[in-house]
Design an enzyme around this catalytic site. Structure first.
Site, PDB file in Angstrom:
ATOM      1  N   SER A 173     -19.352 -40.081  -1.468  1.00 26.88           N
ATOM      2  CA  SER A 173     -20.042 -38.957  -2.089  1.00 26.88           C
ATOM      3  C   SER A 173     -19.558 -38.772  -3.535  1.00 26.88           C
ATOM      4  CB  SER A 173     -19.818 -37.711  -1.227  1.00 26.88           C
ATOM      5  OG  SER A 173     -20.678 -36.665  -1.569  1.00 26.88           O
ATOM      6  N   ASP A 229     -29.799 -40.386   4.354  1.00 30.22           N
ATOM      7  CA  ASP A 229     -28.940 -39.583   3.486  1.00 30.22           C
ATOM      8  C   ASP A 229     -29.655 -39.336   2.156  1.00 30.22           C
ATOM      9  OD1 ASP A 229     -26.920 -38.472   1.941  1.00 30.22           O
ATOM     10  OD2 ASP A 229     -25.612 -40.230   2.026  1.00 30.22           O
ATOM     11  N   HIS A 285     -25.141 -38.007   5.752  1.00 25.98           N
ATOM     12  CA  HIS A 285     -24.281 -38.253   4.592  1.00 25.98           C
ATOM     13  C   HIS A 285     -22.847 -38.595   5.002  1.00 25.98           C
ATOM     14  CE1 HIS A 285     -23.049 -38.216   0.462  1.00 25.98           C
ATOM     15  NE2 HIS A 285     -22.283 -37.148   0.589  1.00 25.98           N
TER      16      HIS A 285
END
Length: 296
Positions: A173, A229, A285
């Site tokens: 991320s 995601d 995610h």
């Protein structure tokens, strides 16, 4: 901690991932052995979410236990204004490991009003000799700059202490975005002959076309996206952001597809699979990435 990634999503909200690049080459499926190759690095990326007090003692529970021989050298950050990070040595992989903290998806989606980011040239003090035409997300650049010199010092110490010339950078991320910037930064300051590898998970777009081209030419990058995601399609290409090559997309079937080129638009790859932000599933995610969920 999450305002940078919140800004990313706001920049892409209600906007389709613009169709600029078609699938130009064949998409291939990774073998089981190729998928398993990433697992130690996936656990390191997951450990990036853990407090510095745990990674410096390598006591972050099952996430640390997955790589039991790891030798921590330095860690830092506060998990708030500065992302956690750690540096150490893996004797089994014979590499320095550099990891940066990712972002909790529960902090990505809430509506905020301070979504103020832009493309900016890299800091010439940290990135000497890099063309001013290479531009990156201003928030990501600030986050990377917060820890750049500390990370560099820790990498130098680790290389000297363990006699290795290999550096592997990982992150999930926001941590993947910082890691990608480290992948441009560290080679500028480390000895010739050092080899580098970067593995990012749920990587948002970090920079412009010139940045993506530079990464393709100079960085050994794999960025792994999980199912639907939405984070990897942000910020939108209409804002001038471009993903470098190196995508691996985990499909709903469980197949890991190697997607050639920049922002491959095949529906086997993330841009084609998640054409709009609302087509995404934020629960994807954090994973799983071959059974590994990101988080501490």
């Amino acid at each position: 901690m999450s305002s940078v990634l919140l800004a990313v999503l706001l920049g892409a909200a209600a906007v389709k991932a613009s169709p600029a690049v078609s699938a130009r080459q064949s998409i291939t499926a990774l073998s089981t052995a190729q998928i398993d190759y990433f697992t130690p690095y996936t656990y390191y990326a997951s450990a990036g979410h853990c407090p510095a007090t745990e990674t410096i003692t390598w006591t972050c529970g099952s996430t640390c236990a997955a790589n039991p021989d790891f030798k921590p050298v330095a860690s830092g950050g506060n998990g708030d204004s500065v992302q956690y990070w750690f540096v150490g040595f893996d004797p089994n992989l014979d590499t320095v490991i550099v990891a940066h903290q990712g972002t909790d998806t529960s902090k990505i989606l809430p509506v905020v009003t301070d979504a103020d980011f832009f493309l900016t040239s890299l800091d010439s003090t940290l990135f000497p000799g890099i063309s001013s035409s290479i531009e990156v997300h201003s928030g990501f650049a600030e986050s990377q700059a917060d820890t750049a010199t500390q990370v560099l010092a820790a990498v130098k110490t680790t290389m000297a202490e363990y006699g290795t010339s290999t550096v592997t950078m990982v992150g999930h991320s926001l941590g993947a975005a910082i890691t990608l910037l480290d992948s441009v930064y560290l080679p500028l300051w480390l000895p010739a002959g050092t080899t580098f590898k970067t593995i990012g998970y749920g990587l948002p777009r970090v920079g412009n076309q010139a940045f993506a081209n530079y990464v393709d030419a100079h960085v050994h990058l794999t960025h792994i996206n999980n199912k639907e995601d939405p984070v990897p399609i942000c910020p939108g290409r209409f804002m001038g952001f471009v993903h470098p090559a190196g995508e691996v997309h985990i499909e709903d079937s469980g197949e890991w597809a190697a997607c050639p080129g920049q922002d491959n638009t095949s529906d086997q790859c993330i841009v084609g699979d998640v054409p709009y932000i609302w087509d995404g599933d934020t629960s994807n995610h954090s994973g799983p990435y071959n059974g590994v969920e990101m988080g501490c």
